[in-house]
Design an enzyme around this catalytic site. Structure first.
Site, PDB file in Angstrom:
ATOM      1  N   GLY A  63      41.068  -9.913  40.573  1.00 48.58           N
ATOM      2  CA  GLY A  63      41.474 -10.316  39.187  1.00 48.58           C
ATOM      3  C   GLY A  63      40.670 -11.561  38.839  1.00 48.58           C
ATOM      4  N   ALA A  84      44.173  -4.605  41.392  1.00 49.91           N
ATOM      5  CA  ALA A  84      45.034  -3.594  42.021  1.00 49.91           C
ATOM      6  C   ALA A  84      45.792  -3.878  43.078  1.00 49.91           C
ATOM      7  CB  ALA A  84      43.841  -2.874  42.814  1.00 49.91           C
ATOM      8  N   CYS A 136      49.814 -20.318  47.462  1.00 50.37           N
ATOM      9  CA  CYS A 136      48.261 -20.970  47.581  1.00 50.37           C
ATOM     10  C   CYS A 136      47.595 -20.398  48.666  1.00 50.37           C
ATOM     11  CB  CYS A 136      48.612 -22.551  47.727  1.00 50.37           C
ATOM     12  SG  CYS A 136      49.402 -23.278  46.157  1.00 50.37           S
TER      13      CYS A 136
HETATM   14  N1  PLP Z   1      45.678 -13.913  37.475  1.00 51.44           N
HETATM   15  C1  PLP Z   1      47.047 -13.747  37.985  1.00 51.44           C
HETATM   16  C2  PLP Z   1      47.994 -14.115  36.857  1.00 51.44           C
HETATM   17  C3  PLP Z   1      47.425 -13.796  39.125  1.00 51.44           C
HETATM   18  O1  PLP Z   1      48.859 -13.923  39.647  1.00 51.44           O
HETATM   19  C4  PLP Z   1      46.468 -13.507  40.212  1.00 51.44           C
HETATM   20  C5  PLP Z   1      46.778 -13.445  41.589  1.00 51.44           C
HETATM   21  O2  PLP Z   1      47.619 -14.127  42.135  1.00 51.44           O
HETATM   22  C6  PLP Z   1      44.903 -13.509  39.668  1.00 51.44           C
HETATM   23  C7  PLP Z   1      44.711 -13.572  38.497  1.00 51.44           C
HETATM   24  C8  PLP Z   1      43.948 -13.300  40.761  1.00 51.44           C
HETATM   25  O3  PLP Z   1      43.902 -11.878  41.047  1.00 51.44           O
HETATM   26  P1  PLP Z   1      43.076 -11.766  42.465  1.00 51.44           P
HETATM   27  O4  PLP Z   1      44.225 -11.857  43.479  1.00 51.44           O
HETATM   28  O5  PLP Z   1      42.917 -10.076  42.543  1.00 51.44           O
HETATM   29  O6  PLP Z   1      41.621 -12.529  42.531  1.00 51.44           O
END
Ligand code: PLP
Length: 390
Positions: free
Chosen positions: A72, A196, A320
């Site tokens: 993400g 994922a 965190c």
């Molecule tokens: N966006 C949201 C709302 C999230 O909760 C998270 C992860 O906690 C992310 C983005 C980031 O995703 P990733 O852990 O795959 O980098």
């Protein structure tokens, strides 16, 4: 006898599904580079393209619109990186976005306006309209559902207003996917991203969905993989696992009512145990699996440790990376007083959780709260020793 753990932290990482783990292992054993023309390469390519179709189905996009990323966070960074090629001169970022969006927005050398939220945790559409009136094309970033409160944001309204003003919209659907039906077409967003590991897939893999026809500039440059949109040899095992997780998550969205019923049971029991309980965002539509709650005078770190000792895994607001509980920017944006925010615990459920898990959680939390209050009462009544300066 070892105690069975009750894992209720799906918004941090959902437990990996057995079929996913098998698919990852199969892909690793299979080997092959998807860019190679030989049979091994073609087999790896097939895995990637099958997964692409499954992820596209999960969010109702076209497979050609899906770009695999390392998660993400990379997808968010890539989405915001599009400001240049899209001719966006400024950003409008909601105050409750995940740090991957907030931090990426700050690195682009463009003005960033913060879009506030109301007390219930949903973005302020009237303020958005005002911000959109300012000069210069904007890229707007608003998440579909918040990771801490679970509050679902009015994305279709955001998109209508933004497009009406010539702005573009990027949507973080990391927490919404698999928990709500997500329809990229119906939302009308320009970009959307998913991860994922929030849906029982492997960590370190995600996808950015880019509307067909939108100009695109890669963030990662190199060999031109992902149709020249994201270079680097594909994470074939991760992507194969993501595909399996996406299929299973899509087929389970209909059963989320079960998870919502568990959450309602939890909320009712917590309210009964603690008359001063606050559930953040309870006036707004929320994800079926998420509840963030607190009561005055508590400390989340102490509560988390007590719950963990009782075999219960939950979280304090957002997890965190340092393992430390930091102040929640989401609760701050919602105007929650610091004393209440400090004790906030997030429970995020999945289909494998049971009523027994909920009972254990309520009992353990109530015990920990009682202990904390007894301790603070004892400290408050302790005789004050005189301090003599030497
Ligand atoms: N966006 C949201 C709302 C999230 O909760 C998270 C992860 O906690 C992310 C983005 C980031 O995703 P990733 O852990 O795959 O980098």
């Amino acid at each position: 006898m070892t105690m069975k753990r009750a894992y209720m932290d799906h918004n941090a990482t959902a437990p990996v599904r057995a079929d996913v783990a098998e698919a990852v292992l199969r892909a690793m054993r299979m080997g092959g580079n998807p860019s190679s023309v030989h049979a091994e390469g073609r087999a790896a390519r097939k895995l990637v393209e099958e997964a692409r179709a499954k992820v596209a189905t999960l969010v109702r996009a076209e497979p050609a619109e899906v770009v695999f990323t390392s998660g993400g966070t990379e997808a968010a960074n890539t989405a915001l990186h599009q400001t240049r090629v899209l001719g966006a001169e400024r950003l409008i970022v909601s105050a409750i976005e995940h740090d991957c969006v907030r931090a990426a927005a700050g690195t682009l050398g463009l003005p960033v306006s913060t879009l506030g939220v109301g007390r219930a945790g949903a973005v302020d559409l009237a303020q958005l309209e005002e911000l959109l009136k300012q000069p210069g094309r904007a890229l707007v970033a608003v998440m579909l559902a918040n990771n801490e409160t679970g509050v679902v944001q009015p994305i279709a309204d955001v998109v209508a207003r933004a497009h009406g003003a010539g702005a573009l919209v990027a949507v973080d659907a990391v927490q919404a996917a698999g928990r709500l039906p997500v329809d990229f077409r119906a939302l009308g967003a320009d970009m959307l991203f998913v991860s994922a590991h929030k849906i029982g897939g492997p960590q370190g893999v995600g996808a950015l969905v880019v509307r067909d026809g939108l100009p695109f500039e890669p963030l990662m440059r190199g060999g031109g993989q992902e149709f020249r949109r994201r270079s680097g040899t594909e994470n074939v095992p991760g992507i194969a696992g993501f595909g399996v997780a996406a299929s299973l998550a899509a087929s389970e969205v209909d059963r989320m009512g079960q998870v919502a019923a568990l959450r309602e049971k939890l909320e009712a029991a917590l309210r009964q145990a603690e008359p001063d309980l606050r559930i953040f965002g309870d006036g707004a539509p929320r994800l079926p699996n998420t509840v963030l709650f607190s009561a005055p005078g508590l400390d989340a770190e102490t509560l988390l440790m007590a719950l963990d000792l009782d075999g219960i895994a939950v979280s304090a607001g957002s997890a965190c990376s340092s393992g430390k509980v930091a102040k929640s920017h989401v609760l701050e944006a919602m105007g929650v007083e610091a004393g209440l925010a400090r004790g906030a615990i997030r429970v995020s459920l999945g289909l494998e959780n049971t009523e027994e898990d909920i009972d254990r959680l309520v009992a353990s939390w109530s015990r920990a709260v009682r202990r904390a209050r007894e301790k603070s009462k004892a400290t408050a009544h302790a005789p004050v020793r005189e301090f003599v300066e030497s």
